[in-house]
Design an enzyme around this catalytic site. Structure first.
Site, PDB file in Angstrom:
ATOM      1  N   ASP A  32      58.835  56.781  25.489  1.00  0.00           N
ATOM      2  CA  ASP A  32      58.864  55.100  24.774  1.00  0.00           C
ATOM      3  C   ASP A  32      60.002  55.375  23.493  1.00  0.00           C
ATOM      4  OD1 ASP A  32      56.677  53.083  25.373  1.00  0.00           O
ATOM      5  OD2 ASP A  32      57.849  53.492  23.290  1.00  0.00           O
ATOM      6  N   LYS A 204      54.986  42.059  45.524  1.00  0.00           N
ATOM      7  CA  LYS A 204      54.566  42.252  43.737  1.00  0.00           C
ATOM      8  C   LYS A 204      53.852  40.228  43.208  1.00  0.00           C
ATOM      9  CE  LYS A 204      52.647  43.347  40.290  1.00  0.00           C
ATOM     10  NZ  LYS A 204      52.271  43.893  39.535  1.00  0.00           N
ATOM     11  N   ASN A 208      49.961  37.988  43.587  1.00  0.00           N
ATOM     12  CA  ASN A 208      49.603  38.547  42.481  1.00  0.00           C
ATOM     13  C   ASN A 208      49.244  36.487  41.951  1.00  0.00           C
ATOM     14  OD1 ASN A 208      49.140  40.464  41.110  1.00  0.00           O
ATOM     15  ND2 ASN A 208      50.673  40.200  38.794  1.00  0.00           N
ATOM     16  N   GLY A 253      35.794  29.784  36.441  1.00  0.00           N
ATOM     17  CA  GLY A 253      35.209  29.602  35.020  1.00  0.00           C
ATOM     18  C   GLY A 253      36.367  28.867  34.474  1.00  0.00           C
ATOM     19  N   CYS A 260      49.875  39.112  32.731  1.00  0.00           N
ATOM     20  CA  CYS A 260      50.382  39.700  34.804  1.00  0.00           C
ATOM     21  C   CYS A 260      50.470  37.366  35.187  1.00  0.00           C
ATOM     22  CB  CYS A 260      48.898  40.126  34.908  1.00  0.00           C
ATOM     23  SG  CYS A 260      49.350  41.844  34.306  1.00  0.00           S
ATOM     24  N   LYS A 263      52.757  35.215  33.870  1.00  0.00           N
ATOM     25  CA  LYS A 263      53.915  35.431  34.045  1.00  0.00           C
ATOM     26  C   LYS A 263      53.894  35.383  35.497  1.00  0.00           C
ATOM     27  CE  LYS A 263      54.699  40.050  33.396  1.00  0.00           C
ATOM     28  NZ  LYS A 263      55.507  40.437  34.160  1.00  0.00           N
ATOM     29  N   LYS A 320      39.523  38.913  29.101  1.00  0.00           N
ATOM     30  CA  LYS A 320      38.645  39.231  30.366  1.00  0.00           C
ATOM     31  C   LYS A 320      38.115  40.481  29.973  1.00  0.00           C
ATOM     32  CE  LYS A 320      41.265  42.632  32.935  1.00  0.00           C
ATOM     33  NZ  LYS A 320      41.130  43.162  34.815  1.00  0.00           N
TER      34      LYS A 320
HETATM   35  C1  UGA Z   1      46.368  41.836  37.984  1.00  0.00           C
HETATM   36  C2  UGA Z   1      46.565  41.398  38.929  1.00  0.00           C
HETATM   37  O1  UGA Z   1      45.125  41.576  39.473  1.00  0.00           O
HETATM   38  C3  UGA Z   1      46.720  43.851  39.302  1.00  0.00           C
HETATM   39  O2  UGA Z   1      46.728  43.875  40.708  1.00  0.00           O
HETATM   40  C4  UGA Z   1      48.327  43.160  38.562  1.00  0.00           C
HETATM   41  O3  UGA Z   1      48.525  44.729  39.039  1.00  0.00           O
HETATM   42  C5  UGA Z   1      48.144  42.847  37.564  1.00  0.00           C
HETATM   43  O4  UGA Z   1      47.842  41.704  37.390  1.00  0.00           O
HETATM   44  C6  UGA Z   1      49.402  43.178  36.943  1.00  0.00           C
HETATM   45  O5  UGA Z   1      50.482  41.908  37.435  1.00  0.00           O
HETATM   46  O6  UGA Z   1      49.475  43.781  36.540  1.00  0.00           O
HETATM   47  P1  UGA Z   1      45.016  41.719  35.246  1.00  0.00           P
HETATM   48  O7  UGA Z   1      46.071  41.112  35.017  1.00  0.00           O
HETATM   49  O8  UGA Z   1      44.793  42.986  34.219  1.00  0.00           O
HETATM   50  O9  UGA Z   1      45.838  42.576  36.914  1.00  0.00           O
HETATM   51  O10 UGA Z   1      43.503  41.312  35.190  1.00  0.00           O
HETATM   52  P2  UGA Z   1      42.471  40.448  36.356  1.00  0.00           P
HETATM   53  O11 UGA Z   1      41.406  41.449  36.943  1.00  0.00           O
HETATM   54  O12 UGA Z   1      42.863  39.889  38.102  1.00  0.00           O
HETATM   55  O13 UGA Z   1      41.877  39.385  36.022  1.00  0.00           O
HETATM   56  C7  UGA Z   1      43.211  38.058  35.767  1.00  0.00           C
HETATM   57  C8  UGA Z   1      42.439  37.049  35.703  1.00  0.00           C
HETATM   58  O14 UGA Z   1      41.852  36.380  35.822  1.00  0.00           O
HETATM   59  C9  UGA Z   1      40.910  37.697  34.302  1.00  0.00           C
HETATM   60  O15 UGA Z   1      42.080  36.318  33.310  1.00  0.00           O
HETATM   61  C10 UGA Z   1      39.955  37.055  35.266  1.00  0.00           C
HETATM   62  O16 UGA Z   1      39.010  36.924  33.822  1.00  0.00           O
HETATM   63  C11 UGA Z   1      40.508  36.087  35.743  1.00  0.00           C
HETATM   64  N1  UGA Z   1      39.257  35.490  37.068  1.00  0.00           N
HETATM   65  C12 UGA Z   1      39.470  36.867  37.430  1.00  0.00           C
HETATM   66  C13 UGA Z   1      38.886  34.570  37.359  1.00  0.00           C
HETATM   67  O17 UGA Z   1      39.172  33.733  36.343  1.00  0.00           O
HETATM   68  N2  UGA Z   1      37.970  34.994  38.820  1.00  0.00           N
HETATM   69  C14 UGA Z   1      37.829  35.069  39.266  1.00  0.00           C
HETATM   70  O18 UGA Z   1      37.169  35.416  40.609  1.00  0.00           O
HETATM   71  C15 UGA Z   1      39.060  37.117  38.722  1.00  0.00           C
END
Ligand code: UGA
Length: 434
Positions: A32, A204, A208, A253, A260, A263, A320
């Protein structure tokens, strides 16, 4: 067989991957540019909020080192993972500048056969670009692999070490790279899906975007539930029992945030448009997501106006729970709307306060030390992030502290019956049945 691996980029994905690969017995060098970060990592201090990562690093410190010397790291490794950020540009395009720089620097320092593994999320076709770019600087044999990452913030270690699948994209006849990649992941018990480079890159974005679409879909259903008297929680449960639909990512919600989903959906829209295709569903996924947080802010404002209130308490600022990340967090837009409408905001988050203070400095928002302090004399309590701590709070104390006992729950996280029995007016998302 343990592999010698360099990881360029010690951000969320790079650092978690590095520590997890070290825990599998590989020799890992994390590269890094940020010297402060490297100094912390050498002392096993993790500069991000990720449960368990510091402990795992301490346990496997002998297998991992940290440096800003990319040239030396490349020389010492057989496999080079590129895990630098690929943020969105203002027009939704993917900013590949860090990625391109990492590839060129790696290529310049290649002396023998290496596998260049792309873990950053890059547009379809980037792998071919990498091949051509390396050929400008290195004339020997090498392989390019796409190995997208699916880990989530907050559960990153489990997601990396116990994933649903590992996706490996490379040239069909590149047995050497396939064998090395299989070796790297041999201790992980899950399907290894081997495909071509472009399909791996698309998997990927498509994964997403599909998950984001599930969220926007259930949020739209929630809005229709509110108009018709159905309960979106019941609807999601009933839908999820169909094995073709499944119960996950149907939690209605205030929409998705983070670094992620926003984007990558924007990135896929831009990829489609550049290829003369108009991606109607993806555009709707984004539009529903943006309007969902607006609707929530309008509901808070409506409740404040109806009750002659002045102050909203916000529980949760991170996009989250189990993270301090506020990138694209609904909280940012909600706070902006409340401030623009002239209301006071008192906020608390167990991890994300410092990050939010950088966006709303000095006095615009009252940042509080505890959840209870945030509701002091508030007229409405809005739950924005579903941190476990909030459901475990003593709501009789919350009621005594607030000026008015009104709760609006942006994650359908709290128990409406308990709260109603305590004398709260409770409002959720997509449910009016209490
Ligand atoms: C997401 C993907 O889930 C991962 O598989 C992926 O590797 C990652 O992006 C990435 O591309 O790096 P992440 O952004 O860490 O992971 O978070 P998530 O747990 O997927 O939640 C994303 C958003 O969706 C949060 O704001 C969460 O509150 C919301 N969410 C999730 C909902 O509003 N409802 C749901 O049922 C699930």
């Amino acid at each position: 067989m343990p592999q010698k691996i360099s990881i360029i980029g010690a951000g969320y994905v790079g650092l978690t991957s590095g520590v997890c690969l070290a825990s599998l017995g590989h020799q890992v060098i994390c590269v890094d540019k940020d010297k402060d970060k490297l100094g912390q990592l050498e002392k096993a201090i993790i500069p991000i909020y990720e449960p368990g990562l510091a402990e795992l690093l301490k346990e496997h410190q002998t297998n991992i080192s940290f440096t800003d010397d990319l040239a030396e790291a490349v020389k010492q490794s057989d496999v080079i993972f590129i895990a630098v950020g690929t943020p969105s540009l203002a027009n939704g395009d993917v900013d590949l500048s860090f990625f391109e720089q990492a590839v060129v620097e790696a290529a310049r320092n290649m002396q023998g056969y290496k596998v260049i593994v792309d873990k950053s999320t890059v547009p379809v076709g980037a792998g071919d670009w990498v091949k051509n770019e390396i050929k400008k600087y290195f004339f020997g044999e090498f392989s390019v692999v796409s190995n997208p990452e699916f880990l989530r913030e907050g559960t990153a270690i489990k997601d990396f070490l116990r994933p649903d699948r590992v996706v490996i994209g490379c040239d069909n006849n590149d047995t050497r790279a396939k064998n090395i990649m299989s070796d790297i992941y041999c201790a992980i018990d899950c399907p290894k899906f081997i495909t071509d480079l472009k399909s791996a890159e698309m998997i990927k974005y498509a994964s997403n975007s599909f998950l984001a679409a599930k969220i926007s879909f259930i949020n739209e259903i929630a809005n229709i539930c509110e108009k018709t008297g159905a309960n979106v929680g019941e609807v999601a449960q009933g839908m999820g029992l169909d094995s073709r639909i499944g119960p996950k990512f149907l939690q209605a919600g205030i929409g998705f945030g983070g670094s992620c989903f926003p984007k990558d959906v924007a990135g896929l829209i831009s990829i489609a448009q550049k290829n003369n295709y108009s991606p109607l569903i993806l555009q709707a996924v984004m539009a529903v997501n943006e309007s969902q947080r607006d609707l929530f802010a309008e509901k808070i404002i409506g409740l404040l106006q109806k009750n002659n209130g002045k102050t909203a308490a916000l529980w949760g600022l991170a996009f989250k729970p189990e993270t301090d990340d506020i990138r694209h967090s609904p909280a940012v837009d909600i706070i902006k709307k409340l401030l623009t409408a002239g209301f006071n905001v008192q906020a608390y988050d167990p991890a994300a306060m410092d990050n939010m203070k950088a966006i709303f400095p000095s006095g615009q928002v009252k940042f509080c030390d505890t959840a209870l302090q945030a509701v002091e004399k508030a007229d409405v309590l809005a739950l924005v992030t579903d941190w476990l701590e909030f459901s475990q709070t003593d709501f009789s104390k919350v009621k005594s502290a607030m000026r008015l006992p009104i709760i609006i729950d942006g994650r359908n996280f709290l128990d409406p019956i308990v709260l109603r029995n305590l004398g709260f007016d409770y409002f959720g998302i997509g449910r009016t049945d209490f």
